[in-house]
Design a protein around this motif. Sequence first.
Motif, PDB file in Angstrom:
ATOM      1  N   ILE A   5      -2.590 -15.057 -85.596  1.00  0.00           N
ATOM      2  CA  ILE A   5      -2.137 -14.368 -84.387  1.00  0.00           C
ATOM      3  C   ILE A   5      -0.924 -15.075 -83.784  1.00  0.00           C
ATOM      4  CG2 ILE A   5      -2.806 -13.618 -82.058  1.00  0.00           C
ATOM      5  CD1 ILE A   5      -5.676 -13.336 -83.113  1.00  0.00           C
ATOM      6  N   LEU A   6       0.047 -14.267 -83.365  1.00  0.00           N
ATOM      7  CA  LEU A   6       1.241 -14.748 -82.662  1.00  0.00           C
ATOM      8  C   LEU A   6       1.036 -14.430 -81.177  1.00  0.00           C
ATOM      9  CD1 LEU A   6       4.214 -15.758 -82.565  1.00  0.00           C
ATOM     10  CD2 LEU A   6       4.910 -13.418 -83.125  1.00  0.00           C
ATOM     11  N   VAL A   7       1.181 -15.439 -80.318  1.00  0.00           N
ATOM     12  CA  VAL A   7       0.973 -15.286 -78.881  1.00  0.00           C
ATOM     13  C   VAL A   7       2.321 -15.333 -78.161  1.00  0.00           C
ATOM     14  CG1 VAL A   7      -0.122 -16.308 -76.828  1.00  0.00           C
ATOM     15  CG2 VAL A   7      -1.320 -16.352 -79.035  1.00  0.00           C
ATOM     16  N   CYS A   8       2.635 -14.263 -77.426  1.00  0.00           N
ATOM     17  CA  CYS A   8       3.924 -14.162 -76.735  1.00  0.00           C
ATOM     18  C   CYS A   8       3.721 -13.951 -75.244  1.00  0.00           C
ATOM     19  CB  CYS A   8       4.724 -12.979 -77.285  1.00  0.00           C
ATOM     20  SG  CYS A   8       4.746 -12.927 -79.064  1.00  0.00           S
ATOM     21  N   ASP A   9       4.112 -14.947 -74.469  1.00  0.00           N
ATOM     22  CA  ASP A   9       4.028 -14.854 -73.009  1.00  0.00           C
ATOM     23  C   ASP A   9       5.001 -15.870 -72.437  1.00  0.00           C
ATOM     24  OD1 ASP A   9       3.085 -15.090 -70.202  1.00  0.00           O
ATOM     25  OD2 ASP A   9       1.380 -13.909 -70.927  1.00  0.00           O
ATOM     26  N   LEU A  50      -1.662 -10.139 -86.197  1.00  0.00           N
ATOM     27  CA  LEU A  50      -1.688  -9.525 -84.870  1.00  0.00           C
ATOM     28  C   LEU A  50      -0.732 -10.256 -83.936  1.00  0.00           C
ATOM     29  CD1 LEU A  50      -3.367  -7.566 -82.880  1.00  0.00           C
ATOM     30  CD2 LEU A  50      -4.579  -9.639 -82.265  1.00  0.00           C
ATOM     31  N   VAL A  51      -0.157  -9.495 -83.001  1.00  0.00           N
ATOM     32  CA  VAL A  51       0.677 -10.083 -81.953  1.00  0.00           C
ATOM     33  C   VAL A  51       0.053  -9.728 -80.601  1.00  0.00           C
ATOM     34  CG1 VAL A  51       2.981 -10.179 -80.921  1.00  0.00           C
ATOM     35  CG2 VAL A  51       2.748  -9.732 -83.373  1.00  0.00           C
ATOM     36  N   LEU A  52      -0.157 -10.746 -79.770  1.00  0.00           N
ATOM     37  CA  LEU A  52      -0.583 -10.529 -78.389  1.00  0.00           C
ATOM     38  C   LEU A  52       0.673 -10.724 -77.558  1.00  0.00           C
ATOM     39  CD1 LEU A  52      -3.983 -12.400 -77.973  1.00  0.00           C
ATOM     40  CD2 LEU A  52      -3.553 -10.000 -77.557  1.00  0.00           C
ATOM     41  N   MET A  80      -0.620  -5.306 -76.204  1.00  0.00           N
ATOM     42  CA  MET A  80       0.193  -5.657 -75.045  1.00  0.00           C
ATOM     43  C   MET A  80      -0.701  -6.183 -73.917  1.00  0.00           C
ATOM     44  SD  MET A  80       3.094  -4.839 -76.308  1.00  0.00           S
ATOM     45  CE  MET A  80       4.260  -4.982 -74.959  1.00  0.00           C
ATOM     46  N   CYS A  81      -0.161  -7.157 -73.165  1.00  0.00           N
ATOM     47  CA  CYS A  81      -0.859  -7.707 -72.000  1.00  0.00           C
ATOM     48  C   CYS A  81       0.096  -7.657 -70.823  1.00  0.00           C
ATOM     49  CB  CYS A  81      -1.219  -9.174 -72.198  1.00  0.00           C
ATOM     50  SG  CYS A  81      -1.994  -9.581 -73.741  1.00  0.00           S
ATOM     51  N   SER A  82      -0.419  -7.300 -69.668  1.00  0.00           N
ATOM     52  CA  SER A  82       0.436  -7.357 -68.495  1.00  0.00           C
ATOM     53  C   SER A  82      -0.375  -7.371 -67.222  1.00  0.00           C
ATOM     54  CB  SER A  82       1.383  -6.158 -68.464  1.00  0.00           C
ATOM     55  OG  SER A  82       2.251  -6.280 -67.351  1.00  0.00           O
ATOM     56  N   ALA A  83       0.147  -8.075 -66.239  1.00  0.00           N
ATOM     57  CA  ALA A  83      -0.503  -8.111 -64.928  1.00  0.00           C
ATOM     58  C   ALA A  83      -0.290  -6.777 -64.226  1.00  0.00           C
ATOM     59  CB  ALA A  83       0.075  -9.247 -64.098  1.00  0.00           C
ATOM     60  N   MET A  84       0.736  -6.083 -64.634  1.00  0.00           N
ATOM     61  CA  MET A  84       1.022  -4.807 -64.008  1.00  0.00           C
ATOM     62  C   MET A  84       0.272  -3.708 -64.733  1.00  0.00           C
ATOM     63  SD  MET A  84       5.073  -5.177 -63.405  1.00  0.00           S
ATOM     64  CE  MET A  84       5.385  -5.691 -65.082  1.00  0.00           C
ATOM     65  N   LYS A  99      -1.318  -1.129 -80.239  1.00  0.00           N
ATOM     66  CA  LYS A  99      -2.661  -0.708 -80.650  1.00  0.00           C
ATOM     67  C   LYS A  99      -3.651  -0.741 -79.497  1.00  0.00           C
ATOM     68  CE  LYS A  99      -1.520  -0.629 -85.094  1.00  0.00           C
ATOM     69  NZ  LYS A  99      -1.044   0.609 -85.659  1.00  0.00           N
ATOM     70  N   ASP A 100      -3.347  -1.550 -78.467  1.00  0.00           N
ATOM     71  CA  ASP A 100      -4.233  -1.647 -77.311  1.00  0.00           C
ATOM     72  C   ASP A 100      -3.460  -2.285 -76.170  1.00  0.00           C
ATOM     73  OD1 ASP A 100      -6.513  -1.344 -75.795  1.00  0.00           O
ATOM     74  OD2 ASP A 100      -7.742  -2.757 -76.931  1.00  0.00           O
ATOM     75  N   PHE A 101      -4.084  -2.324 -75.008  1.00  0.00           N
ATOM     76  CA  PHE A 101      -3.446  -2.842 -73.806  1.00  0.00           C
ATOM     77  C   PHE A 101      -4.480  -3.604 -72.996  1.00  0.00           C
ATOM     78  CE2 PHE A 101      -1.527  -2.898 -69.676  1.00  0.00           C
ATOM     79  CZ  PHE A 101      -0.160  -2.885 -69.918  1.00  0.00           C
ATOM     80  N   ILE A 102      -4.172  -4.832 -72.631  1.00  0.00           N
ATOM     81  CA  ILE A 102      -5.083  -5.656 -71.837  1.00  0.00           C
ATOM     82  C   ILE A 102      -4.399  -5.953 -70.502  1.00  0.00           C
ATOM     83  CG2 ILE A 102      -6.323  -7.839 -71.686  1.00  0.00           C
ATOM     84  CD1 ILE A 102      -6.113  -7.985 -74.769  1.00  0.00           C
TER      85      ILE A 102
END
Length: 120
Positions: A5-9, A50-52, A80-84, A99-102
């Motif tokens: 997994i690749l983590v991008c933030d 997977l990429v987060l 995808m992850c987002s506070a918004m 594929k999904d959204f957190i």
Amino acid sequence: MAKNILVCDDAAFMRMMIKDILSKNGYNVVGEAENGAIAVEKFNELNPDLVLMDITMPEMDGLQALKKIRETDTDAAVIMCSAMGQQAMVIEAIQSGAKDFIVKPFQADRVLESIKKVIG
């Protein structure tokens, strides 16, 4: 075999939190990126399962990075992850191939559930 997994933030503490959740649950974090441009480079270099990806990042945001990644690999698994929790962003991310959204702040079990759903 552990999934890569690749983590991008752009927030180092978020990357650390996600890495902690993943490594405790048998996933292998192969790379990190603090913006979308680096995420695209690392994706091409590391070919993760997977990429987060955070949406709001400097230089290139997560949506632009998602689109670039999908240009090179139409089967790329990106969550995808987002506070918004903005409806429009969620819809655009899914239409762009996510594929999904957190939504942040997230619970560890929500992250793991999403990963299992996407890559097993």
